[in-house]
Write an enzyme that holds these catalytic residues in place. Structure first.
Site, PDB file in Angstrom:
ATOM      1  N   HIS A   1       0.876  -1.143   0.017  1.00 26.55           N
ATOM      2  CA  HIS A   1       0.111   0.001  -0.306  1.00 26.55           C
ATOM      3  C   HIS A   1       0.929   1.390   0.016  1.00 26.55           C
ATOM      4  O   HIS A   1       2.093   1.474   0.342  1.00 26.55           O
ATOM      5  CB  HIS A   1      -0.892  -0.147   1.316  1.00 26.55           C
ATOM      6  CG  HIS A   1      -1.849  -0.955   0.969  1.00 26.55           C
ATOM      7  ND1 HIS A   1      -2.857  -1.279   2.011  1.00 26.55           N
ATOM      8  CD2 HIS A   1      -2.357  -2.023   0.111  1.00 26.55           C
ATOM      9  CE1 HIS A   1      -3.616  -2.184   1.501  1.00 26.55           C
ATOM     10  NE2 HIS A   1      -3.334  -2.679   0.446  1.00 26.55           N
TER      11      HIS A   1
ATOM     12  N   GLU B   1       1.325   3.827   1.961  1.00 27.92           N
ATOM     13  CA  GLU B   1       1.839   4.083   3.318  1.00 27.92           C
ATOM     14  C   GLU B   1       3.267   3.454   3.413  1.00 27.92           C
ATOM     15  O   GLU B   1       4.254   3.875   3.909  1.00 27.92           O
ATOM     16  CB  GLU B   1       1.042   3.846   4.458  1.00 27.92           C
ATOM     17  CG  GLU B   1      -0.339   4.348   4.626  1.00 27.92           C
ATOM     18  CD  GLU B   1      -1.400   3.773   3.742  1.00 27.92           C
ATOM     19  OE1 GLU B   1      -0.973   3.245   2.801  1.00 27.92           O
ATOM     20  OE2 GLU B   1      -2.768   3.642   4.345  1.00 27.92           O
TER      21      GLU B   1
ATOM     22  N   CYS C   1      -5.422   1.227   6.170  1.00 29.69           N
ATOM     23  CA  CYS C   1      -6.312  -0.009   6.539  1.00 29.69           C
ATOM     24  C   CYS C   1      -5.699  -0.636   7.890  1.00 29.69           C
ATOM     25  O   CYS C   1      -4.546  -0.343   8.443  1.00 29.69           O
ATOM     26  CB  CYS C   1      -5.856  -1.298   5.589  1.00 29.69           C
ATOM     27  SG  CYS C   1      -4.348  -1.610   5.317  1.00 29.69           S
TER      28      CYS C   1
ATOM     29  N   CYS D   1      -1.723  -1.143   7.539  1.00 31.28           N
ATOM     30  CA  CYS D   1      -0.956  -0.221   7.434  1.00 31.28           C
ATOM     31  C   CYS D   1      -0.780   0.573   8.731  1.00 31.28           C
ATOM     32  O   CYS D   1       0.100   1.262   9.124  1.00 31.28           O
ATOM     33  CB  CYS D   1      -1.331   0.815   6.333  1.00 31.28           C
ATOM     34  SG  CYS D   1      -0.892   0.055   4.580  1.00 31.28           S
TER      35      CYS D   1
ATOM     36  N   ARG E   1      -8.953   2.551 -22.143  1.00 29.54           N
ATOM     37  CA  ARG E   1      -8.979   1.133 -22.179  1.00 29.54           C
ATOM     38  C   ARG E   1      -7.870   0.412 -20.803  1.00 29.54           C
ATOM     39  O   ARG E   1      -8.346  -0.462 -20.262  1.00 29.54           O
ATOM     40  CB  ARG E   1      -8.686   0.698 -23.429  1.00 29.54           C
ATOM     41  CG  ARG E   1      -9.720   0.759 -24.325  1.00 29.54           C
ATOM     42  CD  ARG E   1      -9.365   0.199 -25.820  1.00 29.54           C
ATOM     43  NE  ARG E   1     -10.423   0.278 -26.768  1.00 29.54           N
ATOM     44  CZ  ARG E   1     -10.175  -0.085 -28.086  1.00 29.54           C
ATOM     45  NH1 ARG E   1      -8.961  -0.495 -28.594  1.00 29.54           N
ATOM     46  NH2 ARG E   1     -11.156   0.259 -28.851  1.00 29.54           N
TER      47      ARG E   1
ATOM     48  N   ARG F   1      -3.448  -0.438 -26.737  1.00 29.98           N
ATOM     49  CA  ARG F   1      -2.227  -0.353 -27.418  1.00 29.98           C
ATOM     50  C   ARG F   1      -1.618   1.228 -27.168  1.00 29.98           C
ATOM     51  O   ARG F   1      -1.886   2.303 -27.712  1.00 29.98           O
ATOM     52  CB  ARG F   1      -2.351  -0.280 -29.057  1.00 29.98           C
ATOM     53  CG  ARG F   1      -2.992  -1.773 -29.356  1.00 29.98           C
ATOM     54  CD  ARG F   1      -2.977  -1.933 -30.596  1.00 29.98           C
ATOM     55  NE  ARG F   1      -4.019  -0.958 -31.459  1.00 29.98           N
ATOM     56  CZ  ARG F   1      -5.366  -1.291 -31.662  1.00 29.98           C
ATOM     57  NH1 ARG F   1      -5.736  -2.508 -30.862  1.00 29.98           N
ATOM     58  NH2 ARG F   1      -6.195  -0.700 -32.106  1.00 29.98           N
TER      59      ARG F   1
ATOM     60  N   GLY G   1     -22.340  -0.434 -29.727  1.00 31.42           N
ATOM     61  CA  GLY G   1     -23.018   0.653 -30.524  1.00 31.42           C
ATOM     62  C   GLY G   1     -24.170   1.396 -30.026  1.00 31.42           C
ATOM     63  O   GLY G   1     -24.513   1.070 -28.884  1.00 31.42           O
TER      64      GLY G   1
ATOM     65  N   ASN H   1     -25.872   1.085 -26.258  1.00 29.29           N
ATOM     66  CA  ASN H   1     -25.702   2.224 -25.475  1.00 29.29           C
ATOM     67  C   ASN H   1     -27.316   2.663 -25.170  1.00 29.29           C
ATOM     68  O   ASN H   1     -27.444   2.972 -23.850  1.00 29.29           O
ATOM     69  CB  ASN H   1     -25.364   3.487 -26.227  1.00 29.29           C
ATOM     70  CG  ASN H   1     -23.796   3.346 -26.754  1.00 29.29           C
ATOM     71  OD1 ASN H   1     -23.105   2.639 -25.944  1.00 29.29           O
ATOM     72  ND2 ASN H   1     -23.368   4.238 -27.550  1.00 29.29           N
TER      73      ASN H   1
HETATM   74  N1  LIG Z   1     -18.142   5.820 -33.541  1.00 32.15           N
HETATM   75  C1  LIG Z   1     -18.257   4.976 -32.497  1.00 32.15           C
HETATM   76  O1  LIG Z   1     -18.173   5.492 -31.275  1.00 32.15           O
HETATM   77  C2  LIG Z   1     -18.769   3.645 -32.628  1.00 32.15           C
HETATM   78  C3  LIG Z   1     -18.790   2.964 -31.399  1.00 32.15           C
HETATM   79  C4  LIG Z   1     -19.275   1.669 -31.573  1.00 32.15           C
HETATM   80  C5  LIG Z   1     -19.815   1.385 -32.741  1.00 32.15           C
HETATM   81  N2  LIG Z   1     -19.953   2.124 -33.779  1.00 32.15           N
HETATM   82  C6  LIG Z   1     -20.787   1.691 -35.073  1.00 32.15           C
HETATM   83  O2  LIG Z   1     -22.055   1.380 -34.576  1.00 32.15           O
HETATM   84  C7  LIG Z   1     -22.656   0.402 -35.485  1.00 32.15           C
HETATM   85  C8  LIG Z   1     -23.161  -0.841 -34.631  1.00 32.15           C
HETATM   86  O3  LIG Z   1     -24.279  -0.285 -33.745  1.00 32.15           O
HETATM   87  P1  LIG Z   1     -25.541  -1.195 -33.783  1.00 32.15           P
HETATM   88  O4  LIG Z   1     -26.420  -0.583 -32.808  1.00 32.15           O
HETATM   89  O5  LIG Z   1     -25.907  -1.751 -34.758  1.00 32.15           O
HETATM   90  O6  LIG Z   1     -25.061  -2.476 -32.811  1.00 32.15           O
HETATM   91  P2  LIG Z   1     -24.392  -2.706 -31.370  1.00 32.15           P
HETATM   92  O7  LIG Z   1     -25.111  -1.885 -30.226  1.00 32.15           O
HETATM   93  O8  LIG Z   1     -23.103  -2.952 -31.232  1.00 32.15           O
HETATM   94  O9  LIG Z   1     -25.133  -3.991 -31.027  1.00 32.15           O
HETATM   95  C9  LIG Z   1     -26.527  -4.542 -31.014  1.00 32.15           C
HETATM   96  C10 LIG Z   1     -26.853  -5.886 -30.778  1.00 32.15           C
HETATM   97  O10 LIG Z   1     -26.434  -6.527 -29.476  1.00 32.15           O
HETATM   98  C11 LIG Z   1     -27.140  -7.293 -29.108  1.00 32.15           C
HETATM   99  N3  LIG Z   1     -27.816  -7.231 -27.767  1.00 32.15           N
HETATM  100  C12 LIG Z   1     -27.730  -7.967 -26.836  1.00 32.15           C
HETATM  101  N4  LIG Z   1     -28.320  -7.797 -25.797  1.00 32.15           N
HETATM  102  C13 LIG Z   1     -28.471  -6.499 -25.935  1.00 32.15           C
HETATM  103  C14 LIG Z   1     -29.266  -5.406 -25.296  1.00 32.15           C
HETATM  104  N5  LIG Z   1     -29.582  -5.516 -24.030  1.00 32.15           N
HETATM  105  N6  LIG Z   1     -29.300  -4.122 -25.719  1.00 32.15           N
HETATM  106  C15 LIG Z   1     -28.982  -3.990 -27.094  1.00 32.15           C
HETATM  107  N7  LIG Z   1     -28.342  -4.895 -27.768  1.00 32.15           N
HETATM  108  C16 LIG Z   1     -28.293  -5.779 -27.388  1.00 32.15           C
HETATM  109  C17 LIG Z   1     -28.287  -7.668 -30.300  1.00 32.15           C
HETATM  110  O11 LIG Z   1     -28.059  -8.454 -31.236  1.00 32.15           O
HETATM  111  P3  LIG Z   1     -28.336 -10.080 -30.702  1.00 32.15           P
HETATM  112  O12 LIG Z   1     -29.995  -9.832 -30.744  1.00 32.15           O
HETATM  113  O13 LIG Z   1     -27.947 -10.764 -31.906  1.00 32.15           O
HETATM  114  O14 LIG Z   1     -27.878 -10.332 -29.542  1.00 32.15           O
HETATM  115  C18 LIG Z   1     -28.267  -6.084 -30.904  1.00 32.15           C
HETATM  116  O15 LIG Z   1     -28.763  -6.281 -32.109  1.00 32.15           O
HETATM  117  C19 LIG Z   1     -21.385  -0.059 -36.435  1.00 32.15           C
HETATM  118  O16 LIG Z   1     -21.683   0.495 -37.489  1.00 32.15           O
HETATM  119  C20 LIG Z   1     -20.116   0.464 -35.720  1.00 32.15           C
HETATM  120  O17 LIG Z   1     -19.127   0.850 -36.730  1.00 32.15           O
HETATM  121  C21 LIG Z   1     -19.527   3.419 -33.799  1.00 32.15           C
END
Ligand SMILES: NC(=O)c1ccc[n+]([C@@H]2O[C@H](COP(=O)([O-])OP(=O)(O)OC[C@H]3O[C@@H](n4cnc5c(N)ncnc54)[C@H](OP(=O)(O)O)[C@@H]3O)[C@@H](O)[C@H]2O)c1
Length: 368
Positions: free
Chosen positions: A53, A55, A78, A87, A187, A210, A300, A304
């Protein structure tokens, strides 16, 4: 009583603690400074999980006798045997006269006991110096230790017109080199990186960390994939023996696909299902139980939305690039159903705005 110099030395201890970021999870980052007769005689920080730790590292660095000195430490010392001895014992043995503590240990099982044992040994103790900065520095630890669920940071990179890919799905690259380098810092900082299967298929990402020229911790990679359809030839699967990789699916996933992933080193977690998809709530509970204190959600848009709508996001890193792609069908950072009324919108609080080369980074926190 808190003195002016206490604040200065505590700020130095906070700086030292920062060096442990990314290496100590799921433990907190902690820094310590030892001062005698107005001079710093020792400094240390918690360098890596399981190691000494702050300390004890500060005592190891001391060239002079510590009798009668003041110790500044960002988190309550702790007083129990964990991976290392308490510590508080070291502080008492080194005849420290005064201990200034940034904040009490938020662990409900420990909080206050370290302070009590120092006072019982006749040491003067001051607690609560620069506490706001410390709560921010250890926000991941604070959430995890009190809820056993990971801190969730959502990262997104979009064009000025709010798109995360073009209408054809092309997304390489939206932001410049500086912003992309910062993502690798994130990351390193968070224990797991998480994406939806849509992103895994579209981008075939590696999702490792990376950074050249210094040590890093590789994040655990998690793909949210209800039907375990992640391709065996994807970069994620091909490197699964090198970097820990988890596929979170539901009980509806094909057994053969699950077995094929497991055979090449992918961990498959069968999570509860919600409306046919992986339950984010259950997945986060499992990640917490597995000792994962923090998650970087890298999209994606569909995933989100599930995280945001469920109230699971703690902070957002939004990169905005000075470029426009247009297109009604081009994806945006948050897809899903969306809310009906402005009154239901997910409100955020702006924490910071940073220039990242040609791009801009907005750091935000969700309002609870
Ligand atoms: N610029 C950026 O920051 C960034 C970052 C990431 C992605 N992207 C782009 O975003 C695109 C992909 O986005 P997307 O919306 O199509 O896909 P996504 O959010 O990556 O994945 C969605 C898929 O995940 C599965 N899933 C399982 N549980 C889920 C839940 N609770 N909620 C939502 N989805 C769930 C589903 O498929 P299943 O039913 O098969 O499980 C769903 O269709 C790509 O074009 C990528 O290049 C851009």
């Amino acid at each position: 009583m808190v003195r002016q110099e206490d604040i200065e030395y505590m700020r130095r201890a906070i700086e030292l603690a920062e060096r442990g970021v990314g290496f100590t999870n799921p433990n907190p980052v902690v820094g310590a400074v030892i001062v005698k007769s107005g001079k710093v005689i020792g400094e240390g920080w918690h360098e890596r999980y399981g190691e000494w730790h702050a300390e004890r590292n500060a005592f190891k660095s001391c060239m002079r006798n510590t009798r009668g000195a003041t110790m500044y430490v960002t988190l309550e010392p702790c007083c129990h045997h964990g991976k290392t001895p308490p510590c508080t014992e070291a502080i008492i043995e080194h005849e420290i006269a005064r201990v200034v503590i940034g904040m009490e240990d938020p662990n409900p099982l420990v909080g206050g006991k370290g302070i009590a044992s120092l006072r019982a040994a006749g040491i003067e103790v001051e607690c609560g110096v620069e506490e706001e900065a410390l709560r921010e520095q250890n926000r991941v630890f604070l959430k995890y230790i009190t809820t056993k669920r990971p801190w969730v940071a959502m990262k997104t990179a979009m064009t000025l017109d709010g798109k995360i890919a073009t209408r054809t799905g092309d997304s390489k690259w939206i932001t410049g080199t500086e912003a992309r380098a910062y993502v690798h810092e994130l990351r390193h900082r968070f224990m797991a990186v998480l994406v939806g299967i849509g992103t895994a298929v579209a981008d075939n990402p590696l999702l490792n960390c990376r950074i050249e020229g210094r040590g890093v911790r590789q994040p655990i990679r998690v793909v949210v994939d209800s039907n375990a359809r992640l391709a065996l030839k994807s970069q994620l699967v091909r490197t699964a023996r090198e970097y820990r990789t988890i596929v979170a699916c539901t009980r509806f996933a094909d057994e053969g696909k699950v077995k094929a992933l497991q055979d090449v080193g992918v961990e498959v977690w069968v999570c509860e299902e919600r409306e046919g998809l992986v339950s984010v709530d259950d997945l986060l509970a499992r990640l917490g139980q597995a000792g994962i204190d923090s998650v970087l959600l890298e999209g994606g848009g569909s995933l989100n939305y599930s995280f945001l709508a469920g109230g699971f996001v703690d902070e957002v890193y939004a990169f905005i690039a000075p470029t426009i792609v247009g297109g009604m069908n081009a994806k945006t950072p948050v897809e899903g159903m969306g809310v009906e009324k402005m009154a239901d919108a997910i409100d955020l609080e702006l924490v910071n705005v940073l220039n990242m080369g040609e791009d801009v980074l907005l750091k935000l926190k969700t309002k609870r």
